[in-house]
Motif scaffolding. Structure first.
Motif, PDB file in Angstrom:
ATOM      1  N   ILE A   1       0.847  -1.187   0.000  1.00 38.39           N
ATOM      2  CA  ILE A   1       0.000   0.000   0.000  1.00 38.39           C
ATOM      3  C   ILE A   1       0.881   1.235   0.000  1.00 38.39           C
ATOM      4  O   ILE A   1       2.084   1.175   0.277  1.00 38.39           O
ATOM      5  CB  ILE A   1      -0.948   0.027   1.213  1.00 38.39           C
ATOM      6  CG1 ILE A   1      -0.129   0.145   2.513  1.00 38.39           C
ATOM      7  CG2 ILE A   1      -1.863  -1.194   1.224  1.00 38.39           C
ATOM      8  CD1 ILE A   1      -0.991   0.379   3.747  1.00 38.39           C
ATOM      9  N   ASN A   2       0.270   2.373  -0.360  1.00 38.20           N
ATOM     10  CA  ASN A   2       0.934   3.669  -0.358  1.00 38.20           C
ATOM     11  C   ASN A   2       0.405   4.499   0.801  1.00 38.20           C
ATOM     12  O   ASN A   2      -0.810   4.545   1.031  1.00 38.20           O
ATOM     13  CB  ASN A   2       0.713   4.412  -1.671  1.00 38.20           C
ATOM     14  CG  ASN A   2       1.345   3.688  -2.854  1.00 38.20           C
ATOM     15  OD1 ASN A   2       2.320   2.967  -2.691  1.00 38.20           O
ATOM     16  ND2 ASN A   2       0.784   3.871  -4.047  1.00 38.20           N
ATOM     17  N   ILE A   3       1.303   5.145   1.498  1.00 36.29           N
ATOM     18  CA  ILE A   3       0.902   6.072   2.555  1.00 36.29           C
ATOM     19  C   ILE A   3       1.587   7.415   2.277  1.00 36.29           C
ATOM     20  O   ILE A   3       2.719   7.459   1.771  1.00 36.29           O
ATOM     21  CB  ILE A   3       1.265   5.559   3.953  1.00 36.29           C
ATOM     22  CG1 ILE A   3       2.786   5.352   4.097  1.00 36.29           C
ATOM     23  CG2 ILE A   3       0.528   4.267   4.264  1.00 36.29           C
ATOM     24  CD1 ILE A   3       3.222   4.996   5.503  1.00 36.29           C
ATOM     25  N   THR A   4       0.892   8.478   2.581  1.00 40.02           N
ATOM     26  CA  THR A   4       1.406   9.829   2.331  1.00 40.02           C
ATOM     27  C   THR A   4       1.716  10.480   3.666  1.00 40.02           C
ATOM     28  O   THR A   4       0.856  10.597   4.546  1.00 40.02           O
ATOM     29  CB  THR A   4       0.383  10.670   1.559  1.00 40.02           C
ATOM     30  OG1 THR A   4       0.062  10.008   0.332  1.00 40.02           O
ATOM     31  CG2 THR A   4       0.937  12.046   1.259  1.00 40.02           C
TER      32      THR A   4
ATOM     33  N   ILE B   1       4.980   0.812   0.829  1.00 42.24           N
ATOM     34  CA  ILE B   1       5.404  -0.231   1.767  1.00 42.24           C
ATOM     35  C   ILE B   1       5.483  -1.535   0.998  1.00 42.24           C
ATOM     36  O   ILE B   1       4.501  -1.976   0.388  1.00 42.24           O
ATOM     37  CB  ILE B   1       4.432  -0.338   2.942  1.00 42.24           C
ATOM     38  CG1 ILE B   1       4.360   0.996   3.708  1.00 42.24           C
ATOM     39  CG2 ILE B   1       4.855  -1.461   3.885  1.00 42.24           C
ATOM     40  CD1 ILE B   1       3.371   1.003   4.828  1.00 42.24           C
ATOM     41  N   VAL B   2       6.650  -2.179   1.019  1.00 45.70           N
ATOM     42  CA  VAL B   2       6.855  -3.397   0.234  1.00 45.70           C
ATOM     43  C   VAL B   2       6.940  -4.626   1.116  1.00 45.70           C
ATOM     44  O   VAL B   2       6.597  -5.735   0.654  1.00 45.70           O
ATOM     45  CB  VAL B   2       8.118  -3.270  -0.642  1.00 45.70           C
ATOM     46  CG1 VAL B   2       7.947  -2.155  -1.663  1.00 45.70           C
ATOM     47  CG2 VAL B   2       9.354  -3.012   0.221  1.00 45.70           C
ATOM     48  N   ASP B   3       7.380  -4.512   2.368  1.00 47.77           N
ATOM     49  CA  ASP B   3       7.559  -5.707   3.187  1.00 47.77           C
ATOM     50  C   ASP B   3       7.633  -5.282   4.646  1.00 47.77           C
ATOM     51  O   ASP B   3       7.681  -4.090   4.977  1.00 47.77           O
ATOM     52  CB  ASP B   3       8.819  -6.463   2.761  1.00 47.77           C
ATOM     53  CG  ASP B   3       8.790  -7.932   3.185  1.00 47.77           C
ATOM     54  OD1 ASP B   3       7.818  -8.320   3.860  1.00 47.77           O
ATOM     55  OD2 ASP B   3       9.744  -8.664   2.851  1.00 47.77           O
ATOM     56  N   CYS B   4       7.616  -6.287   5.529  1.00 47.41           N
ATOM     57  CA  CYS B   4       7.747  -6.063   6.966  1.00 47.41           C
ATOM     58  C   CYS B   4       8.549  -7.200   7.557  1.00 47.41           C
ATOM     59  O   CYS B   4       8.803  -8.219   6.909  1.00 47.41           O
ATOM     60  CB  CYS B   4       6.377  -5.949   7.627  1.00 47.41           C
ATOM     61  SG  CYS B   4       5.375  -7.453   7.508  1.00 47.41           S
TER      62      CYS B   4
ATOM     63  N   GLU C   1       6.308  -7.359  -1.712  1.00 46.17           N
ATOM     64  CA  GLU C   1       6.761  -6.907  -3.018  1.00 46.17           C
ATOM     65  C   GLU C   1       8.287  -6.785  -3.016  1.00 46.17           C
ATOM     66  O   GLU C   1       8.934  -6.755  -1.965  1.00 46.17           O
ATOM     67  CB  GLU C   1       6.130  -5.548  -3.363  1.00 46.17           C
ATOM     68  CG  GLU C   1       4.625  -5.582  -3.476  1.00 46.17           C
ATOM     69  CD  GLU C   1       4.063  -4.210  -3.796  1.00 46.17           C
ATOM     70  OE1 GLU C   1       4.880  -3.259  -3.911  1.00 46.17           O
ATOM     71  OE2 GLU C   1       2.828  -4.079  -3.930  1.00 46.17           O
ATOM     72  N   LYS C   2       8.847  -6.661  -4.209  1.00 44.86           N
ATOM     73  CA  LYS C   2      10.296  -6.526  -4.353  1.00 44.86           C
ATOM     74  C   LYS C   2      10.678  -5.061  -4.211  1.00 44.86           C
ATOM     75  O   LYS C   2      10.008  -4.171  -4.738  1.00 44.86           O
ATOM     76  CB  LYS C   2      10.738  -7.059  -5.714  1.00 44.86           C
ATOM     77  CG  LYS C   2      12.246  -7.128  -5.887  1.00 44.86           C
ATOM     78  CD  LYS C   2      12.599  -7.736  -7.232  1.00 44.86           C
ATOM     79  CE  LYS C   2      14.122  -7.833  -7.396  1.00 44.86           C
ATOM     80  NZ  LYS C   2      14.480  -8.418  -8.717  1.00 44.86           N
ATOM     81  N   MET C   3      11.778  -4.834  -3.470  1.00 42.86           N
ATOM     82  CA  MET C   3      12.223  -3.467  -3.245  1.00 42.86           C
ATOM     83  C   MET C   3      12.717  -2.856  -4.554  1.00 42.86           C
ATOM     84  O   MET C   3      13.506  -3.480  -5.289  1.00 42.86           O
ATOM     85  CB  MET C   3      13.343  -3.433  -2.194  1.00 42.86           C
ATOM     86  CG  MET C   3      13.956  -2.068  -1.954  1.00 42.86           C
ATOM     87  SD  MET C   3      12.810  -0.865  -1.250  1.00 42.86           S
ATOM     88  CE  MET C   3      12.704  -1.469   0.422  1.00 42.86           C
ATOM     89  N   ALA C   4      12.264  -1.640  -4.850  1.00 42.07           N
ATOM     90  CA  ALA C   4      12.701  -0.942  -6.059  1.00 42.07           C
ATOM     91  C   ALA C   4      14.145  -0.485  -5.893  1.00 42.07           C
ATOM     92  O   ALA C   4      14.564  -0.073  -4.811  1.00 42.07           O
ATOM     93  CB  ALA C   4      11.779   0.242  -6.335  1.00 42.07           C
ATOM     94  N   LEU C   5      14.919  -0.529  -6.971  1.00 43.66           N
ATOM     95  CA  LEU C   5      16.330  -0.168  -6.951  1.00 43.66           C
ATOM     96  C   LEU C   5      16.530   1.149  -7.662  1.00 43.66           C
ATOM     97  O   LEU C   5      15.801   1.496  -8.597  1.00 43.66           O
ATOM     98  CB  LEU C   5      17.175  -1.266  -7.602  1.00 43.66           C
ATOM     99  CG  LEU C   5      17.066  -2.654  -6.983  1.00 43.66           C
ATOM    100  CD1 LEU C   5      17.880  -3.664  -7.779  1.00 43.66           C
ATOM    101  CD2 LEU C   5      17.530  -2.633  -5.533  1.00 43.66           C
TER     102      LEU C   5
END
Length: 639
Positions: free
Chosen positions: A151-154, A162-165, A184-188
């Motif tokens: 999800i996206n948080i502002t 948020i991709v993982d915990c 999800e996979k972390m963006a590089l």
């Protein structure tokens, strides 16, 4: 229906017969009748539990645990990233920045941390400090129920994905009934990934095989020992260096040779390892070498191994080095490669000049020579060292002499002086006993000081010593000549115990002088006693005082106490000091006999000759009478 029997109503439990009510009827159907009898039902209808058991007790409420205790040190961790635009760069248009979002359960606060990347050039670390973050314009704050993967948080205008915990966060959210989205996979960051790629290498074809040279001459180094003589310039000196020539790539390195306590910073290299140009292009003289590196276009010829010859000078980067020796490997290499087998070993060591003799400036006449010379040895002068052992051994040891002044002035012929020589410090003091109606003020004539012998050099002064003082000796003190006439018995004892310091003439002069004085003393005493009737009264007075003070406890310390107060060894003390000493030694000064003795020993209005006062206390009556009636000499004072 197939079973028509009745149910069993009798049975045994733990060995006892028990009747049971049937639960099913014939055919196996369950009986709808109540299990209890009518009497039991009536009893239960009229039974009140309150009357039997009392009021029921309520169960205690569950213990309250505050949130800061229940959720202490429990933090939810989420991995996220946000995208940042880069408008002023041609290599990247946006940047991906990875962050970690922490949610603290104890107070529902959040913080955003960006891991620090070395040499990134971006302010990193704590992006948002710990606080409660608003999620909308109404003032609502983010809760852990609002957080999930994918999800996206502002937060403050920035959108975080948020991709993982971590594992703890996943277990906690699932225990609270929240269904988590798949990770999800972390963006590089594209620019960071581009920097991780290896650099492209360009290989230029060449006829010279550098690989063969590297493999053949690897770890083979020519070592030369050289000097750089810069003594012609101001503050220049001759310094030694070691020149290394690496055969594998034709590079040169110049190392400094440091000596212990040479006062220089320990820099290991004078010139770093590099190729050295020998001949430059004509236009390359104005080439900015301090800014740009020299390439093959600016150099016509580079230094090679054949240019380094022992015994010849070599100019490298403006400095002329003289090679005076090399190591055995270099000699062997030159013999095999160039056929040079007689490389010399030149001695370049310089003989040290003879040390300059330190000369002291001429003596200016102020203070002692040793004290003035300390200004020439150190910047902050110190007092010259003293012989402590000598001072301790000879403490309070003083040699006293009676002297006359050798002068053409008639008034100076009758003047007498007491010369005191202090064995602890080799100093001399002169005191002139005051004489009434002489017209000369007596007292201190010379304070304690060292006296130089005449005709001694100023640089190496020769001071007067104990061996220079004897009967008849002439002592010259700052232009005044004194003739020694008499001494005390302590000088005679000192000369006898230290006879090696004195010449035989000095010993004999003192001994003969004492023999002459002792002979007529007894005769003179007997004659004066017979001629003068008043002497009998004086003898009786002294005899009475002698018997009265015979058993006095401080009899032996009386003379020493007066001598300690008489620093100038004059033989006189003030009346005030005299009575203080008598009071401390319990001498009965109020006695009529002692008062009469004090009157006879008085000298003027304010001084008392304590030697005359001590004679009746220490000596026999006849001896004391002779001293009180004779003119006072130095021998009598110190008897």
């Amino acid at each position: 229906k197939t079973a028509f029997h009745r149910s069993q109503t009798l049975g045994y439990r733990n060995g006892y017969a028990i009747a049971r009510r049937p639960t099913v009827g014939i055919g196996g159907e369950r009986l709808p009748v109540n299990q209890l009898s009518q009497a039991q039902l009536d009893e239960l209808a009229s039974k009140a539990p309150v009357l039997t058991y009392g009021e029921p007790k309520q169960a205690p409420p569950a213990q309250f645990i505050p949130a800061h205790v229940a959720f202490d040190k429990k933090v939810l961790k989420f991995d996220a990233y946000f995208q940042e635009d880069v408008p002023m760069s041609t290599e990247e248009h946006y940047r991906i920045r990875q962050v970690i979002i922490y949610y603290y359960l104890e107070d529902d606060s959040m913080s955003v941390i960006e891991p620090i990347v070395e040499n990134s050039g971006i302010p990193q670390g704590k992006l948002i400090k710990r606080q409660r973050l608003a999620k909308n314009d109404r003032g609502d704050h983010y809760h852990w129920k609002d957080l999930n993967r994918g999800i996206n948080i502002t937060i403050y205008g920035k959108t975080f994905r948020i991709v993982d915990c971590d594992r703890f966060t996943q277990v906690f959210l699932e225990s609270q009934g929240i269904e988590l989205n798949p990770p999800e996979k972390m963006a590089l960051d594209p620019y960071t990934e581009l920097r991780k790629q290896p650099l492209r290498k360009y290989v230029t074809p060449s006829d010279f095989d550098q690989l063969k040279q590297f493999l053949t001459f690897d770890k083979q180094v020519l070592r030369f020992y050289a000097i750089w003589d810069d003594t012609d310039s101001m503050f220049g000196e001759c310094r030694t260096y070691i020149i290394h020539y690496y055969l594998m790539d034709n590079t040169v390195e110049i190392r400094e040779v440091h000596e212990r306590n040479n006062g220089r910073d320990p820099f290991p290299l004078l010139v770093n390892r590099q190729r050295m140009p020998k001949v430059l292009v004509e236009n390359a003289k104005n080439f900015p070498q301090c800014v740009l590196e020299i390439s093959d276009k600016e150099v016509l010829e580079w230094y090679t191994a054949k240019d380094f010859i022992v015994g010849k000078p070599l100019t490298i980067l403006g400095r002329t080095f003289f090679i005076y020796d090399c190591d055995p490997f270099t000699r062997q290499y030159y013999k095999e490669k160039f056929g040079i087998s007689d490389l010399p070993s030149i001695d370049v060591s310089k003989k040290e000049p003879p040390p300059v003799k330190q000369e002291l400036p001429p003596y200016n006449g102020y203070g002692l020579v040793e004290d003035s010379a300390q200004n020439c040895f150190v910047l902050i002068p110190k007092a010259p060292k003293k012989d402590v052992i000598k001072m301790l051994v000879n403490d309070n040891k003083v040699l006293r002499y009676l002297a006359a002044l050798e002068s053409p002035i008639p008034e100076d012929k009758d003047r007498r002086f007491v010369l005191s020589y202090f064995l602890a410090t080799d100093m001399i003091s002169i005191f002139e006993p005051p004489v009434r109606n002489s017209g000369i003020i007596g007292g201190k004539y010379l304070g304690r000081t060292k006296v130089v012998k005449p005709f001694s050099s100023v640089e190496y002064p020769d001071y007067y010593g104990p061996s220079d003082f004897f009967i008849g000796a002439v002592i010259e003190v700052f232009g005044h000549r004194f003739i020694i006439l008499d001494t005390d018995e302590y000088v005679l004892k000192y000369m006898e115990s230290n006879a090696a310091q004195y010449s035989p003439e000095a010993l004999s002069s003192v001994q003969n002088h004492f023999r002459k004085q002792q002979a007529p003393t007894t005769e003179l005493e007997s004659k004066k006693t017979e001629e003068d009737p008043g002497m009998q009264e004086l003898e009786a007075l002294i005899d009475t005082i002698h018997k009265q003070m015979k058993d006095h406890p401080c009899k032996e310390n009386i003379s020493e106490a007066f001598q300690d107060c008489d620093k100038e060894a004059s033989g006189f003390v003030d009346k005030e000091m005299f009575f203080k000493i008598c009071d401390s030694l319990n001498i009965p000064v109020d006695d009529s006999l002692i008062k009469e003795l004090i009157r006879m020993c008085s000298h003027g209005d304010d001084k008392i000759a304590y030697y005359n006062f001590c004679c009746p206390l220490d000596s026999s009556p006849g001896y004391a009478i002779g001293h009180l009636n004779q003119p006072l000499t130095l021998r009598d004072l110190f008897q």
